[in-house]
Design an enzyme around this catalytic site. Structure first.
Site, short mmCIF file in Angstrom:
data_model
loop_
_atom_site.label_atom_id
_atom_site.label_comp_id
_atom_site.label_asym_id
_atom_site.label_seq_id
_atom_site.Cartn_x
_atom_site.Cartn_y
_atom_site.Cartn_z
N ALA A 96 4.03 37.86 -4.39
CA ALA A 96 3.18 37.75 -3.19
C ALA A 96 1.87 38.51 -3.40
O ALA A 96 0.91 37.97 -3.95
CB ALA A 96 3.94 38.29 -1.97
N ARG A 97 1.82 39.76 -2.98
CA ARG A 97 0.65 40.61 -3.15
C ARG A 97 1.09 42.05 -3.35
O ARG A 97 2.07 42.50 -2.76
CB ARG A 97 -0.28 40.54 -1.92
CG ARG A 97 -1.09 39.27 -1.78
CD ARG A 97 -2.17 39.17 -2.86
NE ARG A 97 -2.97 37.97 -2.72
CZ ARG A 97 -2.62 36.77 -3.18
NH1 ARG A 97 -1.46 36.61 -3.78
NH2 ARG A 97 -3.43 35.74 -3.03
N GLU A 157 -4.08 46.34 -10.58
CA GLU A 157 -3.82 45.27 -11.54
C GLU A 157 -4.87 45.23 -12.65
O GLU A 157 -6.06 45.13 -12.35
CB GLU A 157 -3.77 43.92 -10.80
CG GLU A 157 -2.59 43.85 -9.82
CD GLU A 157 -2.56 42.59 -8.99
OE1 GLU A 157 -3.61 41.90 -8.91
OE2 GLU A 157 -1.52 42.30 -8.40
N HIS A 178 0.14 39.43 -12.40
CA HIS A 178 -0.36 38.59 -11.32
C HIS A 178 -0.74 37.20 -11.85
O HIS A 178 -1.79 36.66 -11.51
CB HIS A 178 -1.56 39.24 -10.63
CG HIS A 178 -1.78 38.72 -9.23
ND1 HIS A 178 -2.47 39.43 -8.28
CD2 HIS A 178 -1.42 37.55 -8.63
CE1 HIS A 178 -2.53 38.74 -7.15
NE2 HIS A 178 -1.89 37.60 -7.34
#
Length: 345
Positions: A244-245, A274, A293
């Protein structure tokens, strides 16, 4: 004579189908500014932009170019901010809404890729594939039973969010003979069932699932939603997965849940920072499947997202209601203003 409708983006990598699609429109001009080295040129382009196509990569785009109130104030012609992905961490939506600026994203454009990545993590962690691979590269003398895993069939996957990605994950999980339950405050129970899952509360998802997978947006209501207490409510031996995040789960709490043995493993595609630093404790754990990611980063997904982004911008510039409008309350303001028709100074 009305001047061209202006779209501006940064020079961060974007599939070329985006530029090619806009080039087909005779009344649209595209400006590409450098994110580093020439801020004057960047501001000159942005000051005349009708649409700003902003990168959704919060740790790749310098914060100067986030779509904030400060940037909006320097862009008097701007009436649409288009995020390059499903997420819009680089966009201050309330500031855009207050300024009467439409925000659009590309939700669903990479859903198949993210769903496939989720299932890949689920199967790898359940079957101990990563542990087997790593041990074979550094040691001998262990038995196959030492790394014996579990079948997915008959187990329960709990989805936190059942939008574009969650719906596809549900479909794939059912193909493996899994039971699927889901919680989503924006989706009625009947619709959750139609999308292939049994409706449940967040607490039920945590307590009943062998795999808990996050597919919800990051906002004020979800930040640190999966904290130490949430991990504690999960089954002993459960596996946590997030594509997701970063920030929706508490990284330190996840480390603690894994170290204690309460959780059997985790698949982590999104991070507070990230990429995460090399000394991040999760990266030292053999029962953690770590990715950068890139669940939604495939050739097919990047091409599809760029194409639908360009198509949506063309629609917006033609005065048509965009299909992925994040703040629909501003559309009447945007349409009434007819700023597209105003000649540039």
């Amino acid at each position: 004579m009305t001047q061209a409708k202006r779209v501006v983006r940064s020079d961060l990598w974007l599939n070329p189908v985006f530029d090619a699609r806009l080039a087909q429109e005779q009344d649209i001009s595209l400006g590409v500014f450098p994110v580093r080295g020439n801020p004057a040129a960047a501001w000159d382009m942005l000051a005349g932009a009708h649409v700003y196509h902003v990168s959704a990569a919060k740790d790749e785009l310098p914060q100067e170019w986030f779509a904030t109130g400060e940037l909006i104030a320097r862009c008097p012609r701007l009436f649409c901010v288009s995020s390059s992905g499903a997420g819009y961490d680089t966009v201050d939506v309330p500031a855009c809404t207050a300024a009467g600026i439409a925000v659009v994203n590309q939700a669903g454009g990479n859903a198949d890729s993210v769903a496939e990545h989720t299932l890949a993590m689920l199967l790898s962690l359940s079957r101990h594939m990563m542990q087997c691979d790593r041990r074979m590269r550094r040691e001998t003398g262990f038995t196959r039973e030492d790394i014996m895993g579990h079948e997915a069939r008959g187990r329960t996957v709990g989805l936190v969010g059942i939008g574009n990605v969650g719906t596809r994950v549900a479909r794939l999980a059912r193909a493996f003979g899994m039971e699927v339950i889901a919680t989503d405050p924006y989706v009625p129970a009947a619709e959750i069932e139609r999308r292939g899952a049994r409706p449940a509360t967040l607490q039920q998802v945590l307590e009943q699932s062998d795999f808990v997978s996050l597919h919800c947006p990051r906002d004020a209501s979800t930040l640190k939603m999966i904290d130490a207490a949430a991990f504690g409510r999960m089954k002993k031996g459960a596996i946590f997965i997030t594509t997701a995040r970063g920030g929706i789960h508490d990284e330190a709490a996840l480390v603690a849940a894994l170290r204690s043995g309460h959780l059997a493993g985790a698949g982590v595609d999104v991070w507070d920072r990230e990429p995460p630093p090399l000394d991040h404790p999760l990266l030292a754990m053999d029962n953690v499947f770590a990715t950068f990611h890139n669940a939604g980063v495939t050739h097919e997904a990047r091409r599809n997202v760029a194409r639908i982004a360009a198509d949506q911008i063309v629609d917006v510039l033609a005065g048509e209601l965009p299909p992925r409008l994040v703040n629909p309350e501003v559309w009447a303001i945007v349409a009434e203003a007819k700023r597209l028709l105003q000649p540039m100074r």
